[in-house]
Design an enzyme around this catalytic site. Structure first.
Site, PDB file in Angstrom:
ATOM      1  N   ASN A 205      42.631  38.591  50.863  1.00 34.76           N
ATOM      2  CA  ASN A 205      43.109  39.807  51.532  1.00 34.76           C
ATOM      3  C   ASN A 205      42.819  41.003  50.639  1.00 34.76           C
ATOM      4  O   ASN A 205      43.058  40.944  49.426  1.00 34.76           O
ATOM      5  CB  ASN A 205      44.628  39.702  51.750  1.00 34.76           C
ATOM      6  N   GLU A 206      42.321  42.070  51.235  1.00 35.74           N
ATOM      7  CA  GLU A 206      42.058  43.314  50.489  1.00 35.74           C
ATOM      8  C   GLU A 206      41.471  42.974  49.112  1.00 35.74           C
ATOM      9  O   GLU A 206      42.008  43.371  48.067  1.00 35.74           O
ATOM     10  CB  GLU A 206      43.318  44.174  50.374  1.00 35.74           C
ATOM     11  N   GLU A 329      45.388  44.494  59.762  1.00 35.93           N
ATOM     12  CA  GLU A 329      46.562  45.278  59.335  1.00 35.93           C
ATOM     13  C   GLU A 329      46.390  46.684  59.876  1.00 35.93           C
ATOM     14  O   GLU A 329      45.375  47.344  59.588  1.00 35.93           O
ATOM     15  CB  GLU A 329      46.691  45.321  57.802  1.00 35.93           C
ATOM     16  N   GLN A 378      54.392  45.541  60.190  1.00 35.69           N
ATOM     17  CA  GLN A 378      54.516  44.107  60.228  1.00 35.69           C
ATOM     18  C   GLN A 378      55.568  43.735  61.270  1.00 35.69           C
ATOM     19  O   GLN A 378      56.228  44.610  61.814  1.00 35.69           O
ATOM     20  CB  GLN A 378      54.904  43.593  58.852  1.00 35.69           C
TER      21      GLN A 378
HETATM   22  O1  AHR Z   1      51.342  45.586  54.758  1.00 35.45           O
HETATM   23  C1  AHR Z   1      51.636  45.944  53.453  1.00 35.45           C
HETATM   24  C2  AHR Z   1      50.437  45.806  52.518  1.00 35.45           C
HETATM   25  O2  AHR Z   1      49.453  46.718  52.884  1.00 35.45           O
HETATM   26  C3  AHR Z   1      49.719  44.484  52.535  1.00 35.45           C
HETATM   27  O3  AHR Z   1      50.334  43.538  51.721  1.00 35.45           O
HETATM   28  C4  AHR Z   1      48.376  44.838  51.998  1.00 35.45           C
HETATM   29  O4  AHR Z   1      47.372  43.991  52.474  1.00 35.45           O
HETATM   30  C5  AHR Z   1      48.190  46.279  52.435  1.00 35.45           C
HETATM   31  O5  AHR Z   1      47.775  47.080  51.395  1.00 35.45           O
END
Ligand code: AHR
Length: 524
Positions: A205-206, A329, A378
């Site tokens: 992720n990222e 996201e 989220q």
């Molecule tokens: O959603 C919060 C954070 O935002 C996540 O953990 C990350 O992937 C993004 O920077």
């Protein structure tokens, strides 16, 4: 018109005409937004993947612990540890897919910490989010059972940043093997005989940031290596997702599509909407002025251009449309709420967030051919949440209502629309006043969603449908008196949808949208 001007005009003998003119001009300019839309029911486009309405749940703040999982011994009503109120609300939302366990948390998560007897699981520090103790009480079994409880598919984020291909391969075997391998038997010993289905698997992720601070070229090589070992029984291979870029960036898609020839089914992309566009001072979730209302809506619309730019690269490098684009996201991100732990990312959620959600849905629908998944950040108690909990109480947010109103669009067939709308402007910010999307749902009904972005003026939208006779429309509308109207556990129904309908007039359908509203209607 000023009193002096009126007196001067009266003296010139043009009072009545001017009065009438100024009245009608004022009505056109300030009282109503007049828009038209042509819905091309005879030109069906791509199917809107239900996963566009996906969710994301990370080990962050009260997102999982408290928000979903309270444990079997909790006084909060629960079934096997999952809160009953939240589970019921999520079931009603028809959640198609949930991404877990992160986010940034995923690249520090070691799956073995979250299996076996709960009291024996190691307690770690959640270094990304508040530095609090992570008990690992909620692990693979708890997540998979939760997914079964709410009836959703699963999207597991694997650890690339601090994990290994072996660890990832073992996790997959543990979850999906039906053999008598040691790992499959360990799963059985821990209470689950039948292998689980892992529908989607993310390789990190990222990875440009919290997931390892890598360059796209370096990550492309790692993707090739890690993805090779994401194995599952024949016919059960998950859709494999590469970690991509963010915001206006296109480099990750360019590099990945030129350097990776196999295993990559989708590339992820992240975009968060802040009112100011300045990370250090984003803006507040409540108590904002109209300047932040319009700037937030304007900034959320940027995703349209960001998707288009990445789509253009995908069209060039993947003309057969084998690689999907996942906005896994997205959502609003405001400054920390006073009195709350900043690392928990708790924020209130107002009518503005519902409009943000609806505007994004309308954009995702337009890109339905490539955008096959989107996961709002989220699900519970974190960022643009569907649900906020306080102890045993719960409130559904305006964003929840927007998601629920749009359920008929899951799996529907996109229909192009031509919208003529005036702009809504304030200061140097300008946005189209009305946003519209249309689709034919899986039952064959025409569904239309409309957003009136103007917080002061009613929008009168005259709709014409080509290729289908239309008598009227009925559905629901979400609006409120204040731009920052919101629900709390004390007043959970301050913002909720109400009935909405429209009739035919002069051969066309006329929909009257209140200021700052979202409406979803089925045509009959
Ligand atoms: O959603 C919060 C954070 O935002 C996540 O953990 C990350 O992937 C993004 O920077």
């Amino acid at each position: 018109m000023t009193r002096q001007l009126r007196t001067r005009l009266r003296s010139l003998g043009v009072c009545c005409l001017v009065a009438l003119m100024s009245g009608s001009a004022a009505a056109a300019d300030t009282a109503t937004v007049n828009a038209t839309v042509t819905i091309r029911a005879d030109q069906p486009g791509a199917v809107i993947n239900p996963n566009i309405y996906g969710q994301f749940a990370e080990h962050l703040g009260a997102g999982i612990y408290e928000g979903i999982w309270v444990g079997e011994k909790s006084p909060i009503p629960n079934t096997n540890g999952y809160r009953n109120d939240v589970v019921a609300a999520l079931k009603a939302l028809h959640v198609p897919v949930v991404r877990w366990p992160g986010g940034c948390f995923a690249d520090e998560y070691h799956w073995r910490d979250g299996i076996g007897p709960r009291e024996k699981r190691p307690v770690k520090v959640n270094t990304h989010w508040g530095g609090v103790a992570e008990t690992n009480e909620f692990g693979t079994h708890e997540f998979m059972m939760f997914a079964e409880l709410i009836g959703t598919k699963v999207y597991i984020s694997g650890n690339v940043g601090s994990g290994s291909p072996q660890e990832m391969a073992d996790w997959m075997e543990y979850m999906t093997s039906g053999t008598v391998s040691t790992l499959a038997n360990e799963r059985r010993k821990n209470g689950r005989d039948k292998p689980w289905e892992v529908h989607y698997f993310g390789i990190g992720n990222e990875t440009w940031g919290c997931g390892g601070n890598m360059t796209p070229e370096y990550y492309a090589n790692l993707f090739r290596q890690f993805a090779t070992y994401v194995k599952a029984p024949r016919g059960h291979r998950p859709t494999i997702v590469a970690s991509g870029g963010h915001d206006e960036g296109t480099k990750w898609v360019e590099v990945l599509t030129t350097n990776v020839q196999r295993d990559m089914d989708a590339i992820s992309h992240h975009y968060y909407t802040t009112p100011s566009g300045v990370w250090a001072k984003k803006g507040n979730s409540l108590g904002f002025g109209e300047n932040e209302w319009i700037s937030t809506l304007k900034r959320t619309m940027l995703i349209d251009e960001y998707i288009s730019k990445n789509e253009a690269i995908l069209e060039k490098n993947d003309p057969q449309n084998k690689v999907a684009f996942y906005v896994d996201e997205w959502g609003t991100w405001y400054d920390p709420e006073p009195g709350r732990e900043p690392g928990f990312l708790w924020q209130q959620n107002s009518l503005r967030d519902a409009l943000v959600a609806a505007i994004n849905f309308n954009i995702f629908h337009r890109h339905a051919k490539r955008v096959q998944m989107a996961n709002i950040a989220q699900m519970v108690n974190v960022l643009q949440a569907m649900i906020l909990t306080e102890g045993p109480k719960m409130a559904l947010t305006p964003t929840y209502h927007a998601f629920q109103m749009y359920v008929p669009f899951q799996g529907a067939t996109f229909l192009p629309t031509e919208v003529q709308t005036p702009n809504y402007s304030l200061g140097s910010d300008t946005v189209p006043a009305v946003s519209v999307t249309a689709a034919r749902d899986t039952a064959g009904k025409l569904q239309v969603a409309l957003v009136n972005l103007d917080p002061r003026r009613e929008a009168v939208v005259t709709a014409d449908v080509t290729g289908a006779p239309v008598k009227g429309a009925s559905g629901r509308v979400l609006t409120a008196n204040a731009m920052d109207a919101h629900n709390t556990v004390e007043a959970p129904e301050a913002v909720k949808p109400t009935a909405f309908s429209a009739r035919r007039s002069g051969g066309k359908l006329v929909l009257r949208l209140p200021p700052k509203s979202v409406a979803v209607v089925a045509l009959d």
